[in-house]
Design a protein around this motif. Structure first.
Motif, PDB file in Angstrom:
ATOM      1  N   ASP A  29       0.850  -1.189   0.000  1.00 54.12           N
ATOM      2  CA  ASP A  29       0.000   0.000   0.000  1.00 54.12           C
ATOM      3  C   ASP A  29       0.890   1.244   0.000  1.00 54.12           C
ATOM      4  OD1 ASP A  29      -1.659   2.162   0.615  1.00 54.12           O
ATOM      5  OD2 ASP A  29      -2.892   0.999   2.009  1.00 54.12           O
ATOM      6  N   LEU A  30       0.828   2.000  -1.091  1.00 45.72           N
ATOM      7  CA  LEU A  30       1.639   3.214  -1.234  1.00 45.72           C
ATOM      8  C   LEU A  30       0.826   4.490  -1.010  1.00 45.72           C
ATOM      9  CD1 LEU A  30       3.620   2.243  -4.476  1.00 45.72           C
ATOM     10  CD2 LEU A  30       4.402   2.059  -2.110  1.00 45.72           C
ATOM     11  N   HIS A  31      -0.405   4.371  -0.502  1.00 41.95           N
ATOM     12  CA  HIS A  31      -1.279   5.533  -0.330  1.00 41.95           C
ATOM     13  C   HIS A  31      -0.586   6.715   0.353  1.00 41.95           C
ATOM     14  CE1 HIS A  31      -5.047   3.001  -0.834  1.00 41.95           C
ATOM     15  NE2 HIS A  31      -5.170   3.986  -1.700  1.00 41.95           N
ATOM     16  N   ASN A  32       0.162   6.436   1.394  1.00 41.69           N
ATOM     17  CA  ASN A  32       0.726   7.514   2.206  1.00 41.69           C
ATOM     18  C   ASN A  32       2.227   7.684   2.045  1.00 41.69           C
ATOM     19  OD1 ASN A  32      -1.751   8.375   3.490  1.00 41.69           O
ATOM     20  ND2 ASN A  32      -1.717   6.378   4.483  1.00 41.69           N
TER      21      ASN A  32
ATOM     22  N   SER B   9      17.530   4.713  -3.444  1.00 42.59           N
ATOM     23  CA  SER B   9      17.685   3.545  -2.569  1.00 42.59           C
ATOM     24  C   SER B   9      16.328   2.969  -2.187  1.00 42.59           C
ATOM     25  CB  SER B   9      18.520   3.886  -1.331  1.00 42.59           C
ATOM     26  OG  SER B   9      17.899   4.903  -0.567  1.00 42.59           O
ATOM     27  N   GLY B  10      15.340   3.821  -1.972  1.00 43.68           N
ATOM     28  CA  GLY B  10      13.988   3.350  -1.665  1.00 43.68           C
ATOM     29  C   GLY B  10      13.389   2.586  -2.828  1.00 43.68           C
ATOM     30  N   LYS B  11      13.583   3.098  -4.037  1.00 43.90           N
ATOM     31  CA  LYS B  11      13.087   2.404  -5.230  1.00 43.90           C
ATOM     32  C   LYS B  11      13.795   1.065  -5.409  1.00 43.90           C
ATOM     33  CE  LYS B  11      11.873   6.682  -7.579  1.00 43.90           C
ATOM     34  NZ  LYS B  11      12.191   7.595  -8.683  1.00 43.90           N
ATOM     35  N   ASP B  12      15.086   1.023  -5.098  1.00 44.83           N
ATOM     36  CA  ASP B  12      15.824  -0.235  -5.217  1.00 44.83           C
ATOM     37  C   ASP B  12      15.257  -1.304  -4.281  1.00 44.83           C
ATOM     38  OD1 ASP B  12      17.518   0.744  -7.172  1.00 44.83           O
ATOM     39  OD2 ASP B  12      19.168   1.164  -5.783  1.00 44.83           O
ATOM     40  N   VAL B  13      14.927  -0.910  -3.050  1.00 44.41           N
ATOM     41  CA  VAL B  13      14.355  -1.864  -2.101  1.00 44.41           C
ATOM     42  C   VAL B  13      12.986  -2.326  -2.591  1.00 44.41           C
ATOM     43  CG1 VAL B  13      13.517  -2.203   0.262  1.00 44.41           C
ATOM     44  CG2 VAL B  13      15.632  -0.942  -0.136  1.00 44.41           C
ATOM     45  N   LEU B  14      12.168  -1.402  -3.083  1.00 45.32           N
ATOM     46  CA  LEU B  14      10.855  -1.776  -3.607  1.00 45.32           C
ATOM     47  C   LEU B  14      10.992  -2.697  -4.815  1.00 45.32           C
ATOM     48  CD1 LEU B  14       8.984   1.624  -3.233  1.00 45.32           C
ATOM     49  CD2 LEU B  14       8.534  -0.486  -1.958  1.00 45.32           C
TER      50      LEU B  14
ATOM     51  N   THR C 231      -2.422   2.192  -4.934  1.00 46.55           N
ATOM     52  CA  THR C 231      -2.055   3.600  -5.055  1.00 46.55           C
ATOM     53  C   THR C 231      -3.308   4.457  -5.084  1.00 46.55           C
ATOM     54  OG1 THR C 231      -2.074   3.574  -7.464  1.00 46.55           O
ATOM     55  CG2 THR C 231       0.009   2.994  -6.400  1.00 46.55           C
ATOM     56  N   ASN C 232      -3.128   5.752  -4.799  1.00 46.07           N
ATOM     57  CA  ASN C 232      -4.274   6.664  -4.843  1.00 46.07           C
ATOM     58  C   ASN C 232      -3.930   8.022  -5.437  1.00 46.07           C
ATOM     59  OD1 ASN C 232      -2.697   7.508  -2.708  1.00 46.07           O
ATOM     60  ND2 ASN C 232      -4.424   8.131  -1.446  1.00 46.07           N
ATOM     61  N   THR C 233      -2.702   8.189  -5.888  1.00 44.72           N
ATOM     62  CA  THR C 233      -2.297   9.454  -6.505  1.00 44.72           C
ATOM     63  C   THR C 233      -1.532   9.133  -7.784  1.00 44.72           C
ATOM     64  OG1 THR C 233      -0.131   9.549  -5.391  1.00 44.72           O
ATOM     65  CG2 THR C 233      -2.021  10.571  -4.228  1.00 44.72           C
TER      66      THR C 233
ATOM     67  N   ALA D 113       2.079   8.106  -6.834  1.00 46.42           N
ATOM     68  CA  ALA D 113       2.191   6.746  -6.298  1.00 46.42           C
ATOM     69  C   ALA D 113       2.018   5.718  -7.415  1.00 46.42           C
ATOM     70  CB  ALA D 113       1.178   6.529  -5.179  1.00 46.42           C
ATOM     71  N   GLN D 114       1.114   5.975  -8.343  1.00 47.65           N
ATOM     72  CA  GLN D 114       0.917   5.084  -9.483  1.00 47.65           C
ATOM     73  C   GLN D 114       2.180   5.031 -10.339  1.00 47.65           C
ATOM     74  OE1 GLN D 114      -1.694   3.055 -10.107  1.00 47.65           O
ATOM     75  NE2 GLN D 114      -0.596   2.261 -11.879  1.00 47.65           N
ATOM     76  N   PHE D 115       2.785   6.198 -10.580  1.00 45.98           N
ATOM     77  CA  PHE D 115       4.031   6.260 -11.349  1.00 45.98           C
ATOM     78  C   PHE D 115       5.125   5.459 -10.643  1.00 45.98           C
ATOM     79  CE2 PHE D 115       8.166   8.192 -12.172  1.00 45.98           C
ATOM     80  CZ  PHE D 115       8.244   8.038 -13.546  1.00 45.98           C
ATOM     81  N   LEU D 116       5.230   5.623  -9.314  1.00 46.43           N
ATOM     82  CA  LEU D 116       6.233   4.889  -8.538  1.00 46.43           C
ATOM     83  C   LEU D 116       6.013   3.382  -8.693  1.00 46.43           C
ATOM     84  CD1 LEU D 116       8.545   4.697  -6.464  1.00 46.43           C
ATOM     85  CD2 LEU D 116       6.794   4.943  -4.661  1.00 46.43           C
ATOM     86  N   ALA D 117       4.785   2.934  -8.534  1.00 48.52           N
ATOM     87  CA  ALA D 117       4.481   1.510  -8.660  1.00 48.52           C
ATOM     88  C   ALA D 117       4.832   0.994 -10.051  1.00 48.52           C
ATOM     89  CB  ALA D 117       3.001   1.263  -8.354  1.00 48.52           C
TER      90      ALA D 117
END
Length: 101
Positions: free
Chosen positions: A47-50, A57-62, A75-77, A80-84
Motif C-alpha cells: 500500500d503506497l497511499h501515504n 535507494s527506496g526504489k531499489d528496495v521496492l 495507489t491513490n495518486t 504513487a501510481q508512477f512509482l508503482a
C-alpha cells in the motif's frame, strides 16, 4: 517512515507511510528480510497511499521486494501510481535480462 503489516488468509498487506529514502530505505530492507519468510504462499500487497517520496535507494528496495514476490501495489495518486509502475517495470526488465544470461 512507518511500516505496518496486516495479515489475512490469502495475503499480507504492507502499508508504507512517509518517505522511503536514505536510512528509512535501509530499514524497509531490514524489515523485509525479517518478514519475507512469513509470506509462504500468501500474496503480498504493498500500500503506497501515504508514501510521500522515494529516492533511488527506496526504489531499489521496492524493486527487490517486487522481484521476489510480484506484489500488487495499491495507489491513490498519480505519483504513487508512477512509482508503482516504475518499480514493477524496472524489476521485470532486470529479471528478464538476468534470465537471459
Amino acid at each position: 517512515m512507518r511500516i505496518t503489516f496486516q495479515d489475512t488468509d490469502e495475503a499480507v498487506e504492507m502499508r508504507l507511510e512517509g518517505r522511503v529514502a536514505g536510512l528509512w530505505a535501509s530499514e524497509l530492507d531490514r524489515v523485509w528480510v525479517e518478514t519475507a519468510s512469513r509470506l509462504a504462499s500468501k500474496k503480498l500487497i504493498i500500500d503506497l497511499h501515504n508514501v510521500t517520496y522515494a529516492d533511488a535507494s527506496g526504489k531499489d528496495v521496492l524493486r527487490k521486494i517486487y522481484a521476489q514476490t510480484r506484489a500488487a501495489f495499491i495507489t491513490n495518486t498519480p505519483w504513487a501510481q508512477f512509482l508503482a509502475e516504475e518499480v514493477s517495470a524496472t524489476a521485470t526488465a532486470v529479471q528478464n535480462v538476468n534470465e537471459g544470461d
